[in-house]
Design a protein around this motif. Structure first.
Motif, PDB file in Angstrom:
ATOM      1  N   GLY A 147      90.796 -22.401 -88.971  1.00 18.10           N
ATOM      2  CA  GLY A 147      89.475 -22.394 -88.343  1.00 18.10           C
ATOM      3  C   GLY A 147      89.563 -22.614 -86.846  1.00 18.10           C
ATOM      4  O   GLY A 147      90.540 -23.166 -86.327  1.00 18.10           O
ATOM      5  N   THR A 148      88.528 -22.206 -86.152  1.00 12.47           N
ATOM      6  CA  THR A 148      88.521 -22.244 -84.687  1.00 12.47           C
ATOM      7  C   THR A 148      88.739 -23.655 -84.132  1.00 12.47           C
ATOM      8  O   THR A 148      89.549 -23.859 -83.233  1.00 12.47           O
ATOM      9  N   PHE A 149      88.034 -24.647 -84.665  1.00 11.43           N
ATOM     10  CA  PHE A 149      88.138 -25.998 -84.126  1.00 11.43           C
ATOM     11  C   PHE A 149      89.533 -26.580 -84.298  1.00 11.43           C
ATOM     12  O   PHE A 149      89.974 -27.403 -83.486  1.00 11.43           O
ATOM     13  N   ALA A 150      90.245 -26.166 -85.341  1.00 15.40           N
ATOM     14  CA  ALA A 150      91.620 -26.632 -85.523  1.00 15.40           C
ATOM     15  C   ALA A 150      92.597 -25.813 -84.688  1.00 15.40           C
ATOM     16  O   ALA A 150      93.575 -26.347 -84.156  1.00 15.40           O
ATOM     17  N   LEU A 151      92.319 -24.518 -84.545  1.00 17.17           N
ATOM     18  CA  LEU A 151      93.276 -23.615 -83.901  1.00 17.17           C
ATOM     19  C   LEU A 151      93.295 -23.775 -82.383  1.00 17.17           C
ATOM     20  O   LEU A 151      94.377 -23.820 -81.772  1.00 17.17           O
ATOM     21  N   ILE A 152      92.128 -23.838 -81.747  1.00 19.12           N
ATOM     22  CA  ILE A 152      92.065 -23.796 -80.282  1.00 19.12           C
ATOM     23  C   ILE A 152      92.860 -24.922 -79.632  1.00 19.12           C
ATOM     24  O   ILE A 152      93.703 -24.669 -78.753  1.00 19.12           O
ATOM     25  N   PRO A 153      92.645 -26.188 -79.989  1.00 19.66           N
ATOM     26  CA  PRO A 153      93.423 -27.229 -79.312  1.00 19.66           C
ATOM     27  C   PRO A 153      94.913 -27.152 -79.600  1.00 19.66           C
ATOM     28  O   PRO A 153      95.726 -27.478 -78.735  1.00 19.66           O
ATOM     29  N   GLN A 154      95.297 -26.689 -80.782  1.00 16.82           N
ATOM     30  CA  GLN A 154      96.723 -26.539 -81.084  1.00 16.82           C
ATOM     31  C   GLN A 154      97.349 -25.465 -80.203  1.00 16.82           C
ATOM     32  O   GLN A 154      98.452 -25.648 -79.670  1.00 16.82           O
ATOM     33  N   VAL A 155      96.655 -24.345 -80.045  1.00 22.22           N
ATOM     34  CA  VAL A 155      97.177 -23.273 -79.193  1.00 22.22           C
ATOM     35  C   VAL A 155      97.193 -23.724 -77.737  1.00 22.22           C
ATOM     36  O   VAL A 155      98.169 -23.489 -77.005  1.00 22.22           O
ATOM     37  N   ALA A 156      96.134 -24.394 -77.296  1.00 17.72           N
ATOM     38  CA  ALA A 156      96.078 -24.877 -75.911  1.00 17.72           C
ATOM     39  C   ALA A 156      97.225 -25.840 -75.618  1.00 17.72           C
ATOM     40  O   ALA A 156      97.744 -25.867 -74.487  1.00 17.72           O
ATOM     41  N   VAL A 160      93.959 -19.691 -72.507  1.00 18.86           N
ATOM     42  CA  VAL A 160      93.578 -19.437 -73.897  1.00 18.86           C
ATOM     43  C   VAL A 160      92.101 -19.066 -73.948  1.00 18.86           C
ATOM     44  O   VAL A 160      91.259 -19.722 -73.330  1.00 18.86           O
ATOM     45  N   ILE A 161      91.786 -18.007 -74.673  1.00 12.59           N
ATOM     46  CA  ILE A 161      90.418 -17.556 -74.883  1.00 12.59           C
ATOM     47  C   ILE A 161      90.069 -17.857 -76.336  1.00 12.59           C
ATOM     48  O   ILE A 161      90.753 -17.407 -77.255  1.00 12.59           O
ATOM     49  N   ALA A 162      89.018 -18.632 -76.552  1.00 11.91           N
ATOM     50  CA  ALA A 162      88.625 -19.026 -77.906  1.00 11.91           C
ATOM     51  C   ALA A 162      87.732 -17.966 -78.524  1.00 11.91           C
ATOM     52  O   ALA A 162      86.839 -17.423 -77.870  1.00 11.91           O
ATOM     53  N   ALA A 163      87.960 -17.682 -79.809  1.00 15.69           N
ATOM     54  CA  ALA A 163      87.139 -16.701 -80.515  1.00 15.69           C
ATOM     55  C   ALA A 163      86.936 -17.154 -81.950  1.00 15.69           C
ATOM     56  O   ALA A 163      87.787 -17.819 -82.534  1.00 15.69           O
ATOM     57  N   GLY A 164      85.797 -16.771 -82.512  1.00 19.65           N
ATOM     58  CA  GLY A 164      85.512 -17.087 -83.901  1.00 19.65           C
ATOM     59  C   GLY A 164      84.434 -18.141 -84.051  1.00 19.65           C
ATOM     60  O   GLY A 164      84.628 -19.300 -83.693  1.00 19.65           O
ATOM     61  N   GLY A 165      83.269 -17.756 -84.540  1.00 23.29           N
ATOM     62  CA  GLY A 165      82.200 -18.707 -84.773  1.00 23.29           C
ATOM     63  C   GLY A 165      81.471 -19.161 -83.529  1.00 23.29           C
ATOM     64  O   GLY A 165      80.820 -20.205 -83.533  1.00 23.29           O
ATOM     65  N   ILE A 166      81.558 -18.392 -82.445  1.00 26.37           N
ATOM     66  CA  ILE A 166      80.882 -18.746 -81.191  1.00 26.37           C
ATOM     67  C   ILE A 166      79.744 -17.747 -80.964  1.00 26.37           C
ATOM     68  O   ILE A 166      79.994 -16.547 -80.798  1.00 26.37           O
ATOM     69  N   ALA A 167      78.527 -18.240 -80.981  1.00 23.77           N
ATOM     70  CA  ALA A 167      77.382 -17.335 -80.832  1.00 23.77           C
ATOM     71  C   ALA A 167      76.353 -17.844 -79.841  1.00 23.77           C
ATOM     72  O   ALA A 167      75.386 -17.145 -79.548  1.00 23.77           O
ATOM     73  N   ASP A 168      76.534 -19.077 -79.335  1.00 21.47           N
ATOM     74  CA  ASP A 168      75.588 -19.611 -78.361  1.00 21.47           C
ATOM     75  C   ASP A 168      76.327 -20.517 -77.384  1.00 21.47           C
ATOM     76  O   ASP A 168      77.548 -20.683 -77.461  1.00 21.47           O
ATOM     77  N   GLY A 169      75.563 -21.108 -76.445  1.00 19.59           N
ATOM     78  CA  GLY A 169      76.187 -21.920 -75.417  1.00 19.59           C
ATOM     79  C   GLY A 169      76.856 -23.165 -75.945  1.00 19.59           C
ATOM     80  O   GLY A 169      77.810 -23.668 -75.343  1.00 19.59           O
ATOM     81  N   GLY A 208      78.664 -23.281 -78.561  1.00 20.60           N
ATOM     82  CA  GLY A 208      80.001 -22.839 -78.931  1.00 20.60           C
ATOM     83  C   GLY A 208      80.894 -22.628 -77.727  1.00 20.60           C
ATOM     84  O   GLY A 208      82.089 -22.953 -77.753  1.00 20.60           O
ATOM     85  N   VAL A 209      80.323 -22.076 -76.641  1.00 19.14           N
ATOM     86  CA  VAL A 209      81.098 -21.897 -75.414  1.00 19.14           C
ATOM     87  C   VAL A 209      81.534 -23.252 -74.872  1.00 19.14           C
ATOM     88  O   VAL A 209      82.692 -23.457 -74.501  1.00 19.14           O
ATOM     89  N   ALA A 210      80.618 -24.196 -74.832  1.00 18.14           N
ATOM     90  CA  ALA A 210      80.945 -25.537 -74.334  1.00 18.14           C
ATOM     91  C   ALA A 210      82.015 -26.192 -75.193  1.00 18.14           C
ATOM     92  O   ALA A 210      82.942 -26.840 -74.684  1.00 18.14           O
ATOM     93  N   ALA A 211      81.920 -26.022 -76.498  1.00 19.60           N
ATOM     94  CA  ALA A 211      82.925 -26.585 -77.395  1.00 19.60           C
ATOM     95  C   ALA A 211      84.289 -25.978 -77.129  1.00 19.60           C
ATOM     96  O   ALA A 211      85.305 -26.685 -77.096  1.00 19.60           O
ATOM     97  N   ALA A 212      84.325 -24.653 -76.923  1.00 22.83           N
ATOM     98  CA  ALA A 212      85.596 -23.977 -76.653  1.00 22.83           C
ATOM     99  C   ALA A 212      86.238 -24.509 -75.382  1.00 22.83           C
ATOM    100  O   ALA A 212      87.445 -24.783 -75.341  1.00 22.83           O
ATOM    101  N   LEU A 213      85.446 -24.651 -74.330  1.00 21.79           N
ATOM    102  CA  LEU A 213      85.971 -25.163 -73.064  1.00 21.79           C
ATOM    103  C   LEU A 213      86.455 -26.608 -73.226  1.00 21.79           C
ATOM    104  O   LEU A 213      87.495 -26.997 -72.683  1.00 21.79           O
ATOM    105  N   THR A 214      85.715 -27.386 -73.982  1.00 22.97           N
ATOM    106  CA  THR A 214      86.091 -28.780 -74.199  1.00 22.97           C
ATOM    107  C   THR A 214      87.389 -28.893 -74.991  1.00 22.97           C
ATOM    108  O   THR A 214      88.195 -29.805 -74.777  1.00 22.97           O
ATOM    109  N   LEU A 215      87.625 -27.966 -75.893  1.00 23.05           N
ATOM    110  CA  LEU A 215      88.830 -27.974 -76.725  1.00 23.05           C
ATOM    111  C   LEU A 215      90.067 -27.467 -75.982  1.00 23.05           C
ATOM    112  O   LEU A 215      91.161 -27.495 -76.535  1.00 23.05           O
ATOM    113  N   GLY A 216      89.898 -27.007 -74.745  1.00 27.63           N
ATOM    114  CA  GLY A 216      91.042 -26.580 -73.952  1.00 27.63           C
ATOM    115  C   GLY A 216      91.107 -25.104 -73.654  1.00 27.63           C
ATOM    116  O   GLY A 216      92.048 -24.635 -73.009  1.00 27.63           O
ATOM    117  N   ALA A 217      90.113 -24.346 -74.111  1.00 25.55           N
ATOM    118  CA  ALA A 217      90.089 -22.918 -73.806  1.00 25.55           C
ATOM    119  C   ALA A 217      89.619 -22.684 -72.376  1.00 25.55           C
ATOM    120  O   ALA A 217      88.881 -23.485 -71.807  1.00 25.55           O
TER     121      ALA A 217
END
Length: 359
Positions: free
Chosen positions: A203-212, A219-228, A230-239
């Protein structure tokens, strides 16, 4: 002053927004949507894997008529003999037999085996290098070293997709400039290439910080992001950016049919699943009859070519039960039907979400 946070992604490409429009395959991308996203400060993308060399050149020219901003062209790397699958007439007829009842139901004549199921990959690459988009993005593997070297010489940024940490590391080690880390929530195809897609469902929340943590490139986060949010979460996770697919697919500027877009905004969008029924590769779609009934498929691209012969008639007849309806798990969050409104909402919501954490 740009209120968005600057990231390695935006700085490298000279963009205002850390937002990538997902590159839709199978003819769902459009010049209008790609240009609109790029003009607004994000990275517009066009999925070109179904186009031959001439069409790739024409598409790039059409995008440049609408915008002078950076954009991406996306190709699929040949994977599992997909560029020239071994198949004789008997094998083709066997695969066709599984779908023959649906051809009959829609009143579509049974097709004969084509000389090729997809345009030659090497010709596509040569056309892409000739038109020199700002970004060459790709899925299902890693281009050959000589192609990556030519991209560096032409100052084309390369962006590869990963569904696991191992794939992200392989992309970086090969010299790819940026990695799209895509969680299994994403709509459309699971683009795994080191292991079976069914064995690469992080899943995205597990994958993004591991890849970062594992790579040094953006790193560009993808999957399950449809609003702001989700964008904020991606940036916070290291994307360094967020790639958004389904929300842009639902916009009027995309090349999705009106029937497909209606389903994205319907209660049906709450129910998606992973299937090989539509293309022969694992992909996420809104559940429907064809998806439930076809349990065994031909390999890609044979199955993809066969179901593509059904799609026009299914669309014309309003038969959403007999066509692919690509959608991510965040589809129930969709609110906007045009790109400008979506991008404005993404900015407001992202900044609000980041502000709550003092970012």
């Amino acid at each position: 002053m740009n209120p968005w946070p600057a990231t390695d992604f935006t700085r490298r490409l000279g963009l205002r927004l850390p937002v990538v429009q997902g590159p839709f395959g199978g003819g769902l991308s459009s010049v209008e949507l790609t240009a609109a996203v790029s003009e607004a400060g994000g990275l517009g993308s066009f999925g070109a894997h179904h186009l031959d060399a001439a069409a790739i050149r024409d598409t790039a020219a059409a995008i440049r008529q609408r915008t002078g901003r950076p954009f991406a062209l996306n190709l699929w790397i040949p994977h599992e003999q997909s560029d020239a699958p071994p198949l004789d007439d008997q094998g083709f007829d066997g695969y066709l037999a599984t779908l023959a009842p649906y051809f009959q139901e829609l009143g579509v004549a049974l097709p004969t085996r084509p000389a090729r199921f997809m345009p030659p990959y090497q010709e596509q690459v040569e056309a892409l290098l000739a038109v020199r988009p700002a970004v060459f993005s790709f899925v299902f593997g890693i281009p050959a070293p000589e192609i990556l070297q030519r991209c560096r010489e032409l100052e084309i940024t390369t962006v590869g997709a990963a569904t696991t940490v191992d794939e992200a590391c392989a992309l970086e080690q090969a010299g790819v400039d940026m990695v799209v880390a895509t969680g299994f929530e994403a709509g459309g195809h699971r683009v795994s290439f080191l292991r079976r897609a069914e064995d690469s469902l992080t899943g995205t929340f597990a994958l993004i910080p591991q890849v970062a943590d594992a790579v040094h490139c953006p790193v560009i986060a993808a999957g399950g992001i449809a609003d702001g949010r989700g964008v904020a979460a991606a940036l916070t996770l290291g994307a360094a950016a967020a790639q958004i697919g389904t929300a842009f697919l639902a916009c009027r500027e995309s090349n999705a049919s009106a029937l497909h877009r209606e389903r994205l905004f319907s209660p049906d969008a709450r129910h998606t699943g992973l299937t090989r029924a539509f293309s022969g590769r694992l992909a996420r779609s809104i559940r429907n009859r064809l998806m439930e009934e076809v349990k065994q498929s031909a390999p890609y691209p044979i199955q993809n070519w066969l179901t593509a012969r059904l799609r026009p008639a299914a669309t014309e007849q309003g038969r959403a039960d007999l066509m692919s309806l690509w959608a991510g798990q965040a589809a129930p969050l969709l609110r906007h039907r045009d790109a400008a409104t979506l991008l404005a909402a993404l900015q407001q919501e992202t900044l609000a979400a980041l502000g709550r954490f003092g970012r």
